[in-house]
Write an enzyme that holds these catalytic residues in place. Structure first.
Site, PDB file in Angstrom:
ATOM      1  N   ASP A 350      26.699  44.330  23.626  1.00 35.11           N
ATOM      2  CA  ASP A 350      26.674  45.921  23.103  1.00 35.11           C
ATOM      3  C   ASP A 350      28.444  45.801  22.525  1.00 35.11           C
ATOM      4  O   ASP A 350      29.513  45.867  23.600  1.00 35.11           O
ATOM      5  CB  ASP A 350      26.028  46.921  23.763  1.00 35.11           C
ATOM      6  CG  ASP A 350      26.900  48.625  22.972  1.00 35.11           C
ATOM      7  OD1 ASP A 350      26.173  48.086  21.750  1.00 35.11           O
ATOM      8  OD2 ASP A 350      27.168  49.242  24.038  1.00 35.11           O
ATOM      9  N   GLU A 386      27.483  41.580  19.688  1.00 32.49           N
ATOM     10  CA  GLU A 386      27.201  42.871  18.003  1.00 32.49           C
ATOM     11  C   GLU A 386      29.011  42.953  17.589  1.00 32.49           C
ATOM     12  O   GLU A 386      29.124  43.397  18.758  1.00 32.49           O
ATOM     13  CB  GLU A 386      26.743  44.555  18.847  1.00 32.49           C
ATOM     14  CG  GLU A 386      26.348  45.493  18.038  1.00 32.49           C
ATOM     15  CD  GLU A 386      25.616  46.510  18.447  1.00 32.49           C
ATOM     16  OE1 GLU A 386      25.331  47.795  17.569  1.00 32.49           O
ATOM     17  OE2 GLU A 386      26.623  47.557  19.102  1.00 32.49           O
TER      18      GLU A 386
END
Length: 703
Positions: A350, A386
């Site tokens: 993330d 990401e």
């Protein structure tokens, strides 16, 4: 032994960090560069009563440590760290606050929200500068000493699927089973449901190769959400980097290991979505739960010259300081632990840009990337980033080092806009179909580095992409101001559910085109769980706080006629992807290379079989196009396919390009018809749909 009788600590060892049992006692080791004293706190078996506080007697290289003879696995513990409470200089020590061991491998008890959890006095005129002296232990979860026994993995070895053959299924561990009426209630939302044979059979029949789990690290339920009657559903709010989320377990951490063993036995890899960019402690006004109380100035990036405040590149209040060697060690130790102890096959990071930030900004040669690239355990698993955060120069798609794949939001937006019928999308769509070589063809990276998706947990489901013009997030309680503002969606005539058959048929056609495009593109496809049967979130494109039927998969939809038809269609598309190497390029290479006479690796044509020139690419009204791809099979024969795309509303005739071939119509997203030979040198593609043709014979070799 009764913990109240455990009151003598030997010096112990500074390594390994955490609480480690050797059968005769437990060694405790915790990092803090700035503490002046650290107390080990022992609790009763229910974690409610504090029985002993014992100083860790030694500190070596900024690691505090001690050995507790006769202590056994199952012991409940926490820490209290002494040192300056001086927020202006980055220090927030407060021994009145019990803090979790950052290396805790199992937790017991929930966070019970109380003002005592905050290191400062709430509602005081001096805000976080005024120290709070209430004991937080009654409101805190506690760490459990675990027994480091080898787990019996049986004969289920990790599948080790090559990147080129990988297809990812993104799923929420709880939400995938909460509405499974064929499961007993206690199993729903747990690891046991993830390992249920019926779910495994479903994903096997679909043809995906990897299950990507949204966060399973223990996470915090935000106070502001609970006060609204909501919950943190997604879990991007980490409380512990080594312990699984307790609510996903029935008996203990082995529940997750057993699920992974069953998934491996079924030939499925397991990838974890992990959140090392920030923690659940938030900004300077957040609670003191672990890292803040142990050594705030080391664990977090603070504003230079005003260390009271946190650098907030994540948008979540704080940023983990991976430039500090002990913090980087914590993250890599955590990753290695999940590989070694849980057998996971990869990680999706993330806000991965945050992890690659050094003092000068994002650096593909940062310590984090370097450590992963050389680690014998971590370099061999799948690594996905990401590639953005909200910090300076935070959008870094394509800038990660070799060895990493990246979520490609350019792919998502382009494919949605193309099938919506937007002008001027031909060139961008062509690039996305061919692995986004304009972004990833550097440093000898491969097409698999582009993780393609048309929907993910963050945003609309694909069903909602074709059902809503705008988001409907009212249930989040944020006035509809949250979530993506640019969804590139279209409702095709009515907002949300409708009984209009014409609108429904158009939506289904566009939906199939979107999803077929995903699996007929070079790169690594990622499917959002539920998209295979038309799952909807009622137009909510930011369902992070909806731990309810809005987010949970609706398995009754999977059993409907339309749901079954869509699942069968996607299973067929995935089977075609596996069967045709031209649909999953292994490298970028030279697009103009002839693999057989007159047929190059990649060729583009308009609907009249004319090669696309610059004028055609630049024509804003041009939409339809034909992609011919060729690739060598292992036996040396050539696989040739034609992908014909018509995003317009009306049917369109396509002339097939020379040299003439015997073509098989393998897929028609409009007609859902079986494979059939093409008898003419032209073919009609219905509006809002695509057709895939495969050459039956190239140069005398079967394709």
């Amino acid at each position: 032994m009764d913990p109240s009788q455990l009151n003598r600590l030997g010096p112990g060892q500074p390594y390994p960090l955490g609480a480690v049992s050797d059968g005769l006692g437990v060694n405790f080791a915790v990092f803090s560069a700035n503490a002046t004293r650290i107390e080990l706190c022992l609790f009763d078996a229910r974690g409610r009563k504090e029985l002993r506080r014992i100083d860790l007697p030694e500190c070596t290289d900024e690691v505090w440590h001690g050995y507790l003879p006769d202590a056994q696995p199952g012991l409940i513990y926490g820490y209290r760290a002494h040192g300056p409470y001086d927020p202006r200089n980055g220090h927030r020590f407060n021994p009145h606050k019990l803090v979790l061991d950052p290396y805790a491998r199992q937790l017991t008890g929930p966070v019970s929200w109380s003002d005592a959890l905050f290191g400062y006095r709430l509602n005081h005129a001096r805000a976080d500068l005024a120290m709070d002296r209430r004991d937080s232990a009654p409101a805190m979860p506690k760490a459990v000493v675990t027994e480091d026994l080898p787990f019996n993995w049986g004969n289920s070895k990790a599948p080790h699927i090559p990147w080129t053959d990988t297809t990812i299924y993104e799923v929420h561990l709880r939400g995938v089973s909460m509405q499974r009426e064929d499961l007993r209630q206690p199993l729903r939302g747990t690891c046991a449901a993830l390992a249920d044979p019926r779910f495994i059979e479903h994903v096997q029949r679909l043809g995906v190769t990897a299950i990507e789990l949204m966060p399973v690290h223990a996470f915090l339920q935000d106070r502001f959400l609970l006060e609204r009657g909501l919950r943190n559903y997604w879990g991007y709010n980490t409380l512990s980097y080594f312990a699984p989320e307790p609510t996903y377990l029935q008996r203990g951490p082995n529940d997750l290991r057993q699920a992974i063993r069953r998934l491996h036995a079924a030939g499925l890899e397991v990838i974890l979505d992990v959140v090392y960019n920030h923690t659940c402690e938030g900004s300077e006004l957040g609670p003191t739960l672990s890292w803040r109380g142990l050594d705030n100035a080391s664990y977090y990036r603070l504003v230079p010259g005003d260390e009271r405040y946190y650098i907030n590149d994540t948008g979540c209040g704080n940023t983990v300081n991976l430039s500090h060697p002990r913090v980087l060690q914590m993250v890599t130790d955590s990753l290695r632990y999940w590989v070694q102890s849980y057998g996971v096959d990869g990680f999706r990071f993330d806000l991965g840009v945050t992890l690659g930030r050094e003092g000068t900004g994002f650096d593909p040669g940062s310590g984090f990337f370097d450590v992963l690239g050389q680690d014998p355990d971590l370099a061999r698993v799948k690594l996905i980033s990401e590639p953005w955060d909200i910090g300076p120069d935070g959008y870094q798609l394509g800038s990660h080092p070799p060895g990493f794949a990246e979520w490609n939001d350019r792919y998502r937006d382009t494919v949605r806009r193309y099938w919506r019928g937007d002008e001027g999308m031909r060139g961008d769509m062509a690039a996305r179909l061919c692995g986004s070589r304009d972004i990833f063809d550097r440093r000898h990276r491969r097409p698999w580095a582009s993780v393609n998706f048309v929907a993910s947990h963050d945003g609309f489901t694909t069903q909602d992409v074709v059902s809503y013009d705008g988001s409907h997030n009212e249930a989040n309680g944020e006035g509809g101001n949250d979530g993506h503002s640019e969804n590139y969606s279209h409702n095709w005539g009515a907002e949300g559910p409708t009984q209009d058959e014409g609108i429904l048929l158009r939506r289904q056609r566009v939906q199939r085109a979107l999803l077929a495009t995903l699996f007929l593109s070079d790169g690594t496809p990622m499917l959002l769980a539920g998209d295979e049967f038309g799952n909807s979130q009622d137009g909510n494109n930011n369902a992070y706080c909806q731990d309810n039927a809005v987010s949970w998969l609706d398995w009754t939809q999977a059993q409907s006629d339309s749901g079954r038809a869509l699942s069968n269609f996607l299973a067929r598309v995935l089977a075609l992807r596996r069967a045709h190497p031209s649909l999953r390029a292994t490298r970028f290479g030279d697009a103009s290379q002839e693999l057989c006479p007159g047929i190059s690796a990649i060729s583009w044509f308009d609907s009249e079989a004319k090669p696309m020139d610059q004028g055609a690419w630049d024509d804003p009204q041009g939409r339809a196009m034909l992609l011919r791809r060729a690739a060598l099979r292992e036996d040396g024969s050539v696989d040739v396919t034609l992908l014909l795309l018509n995003p317009g509303p009306e049917a369109l005739g396509f002339t097939l390009p020379e040299p003439a071939q015997s073509w098989i119509r393998e897929l028609d997203s409009a007609a859902l018809s079986p494979a059939a030979p093409v008898s003419e040198g032209s073919i009609t593609v219905e509006g809002n749909s695509l057709t895939l043709l495969a050459a039956a014979n190239v140069n005398g070799a079967s394709s």
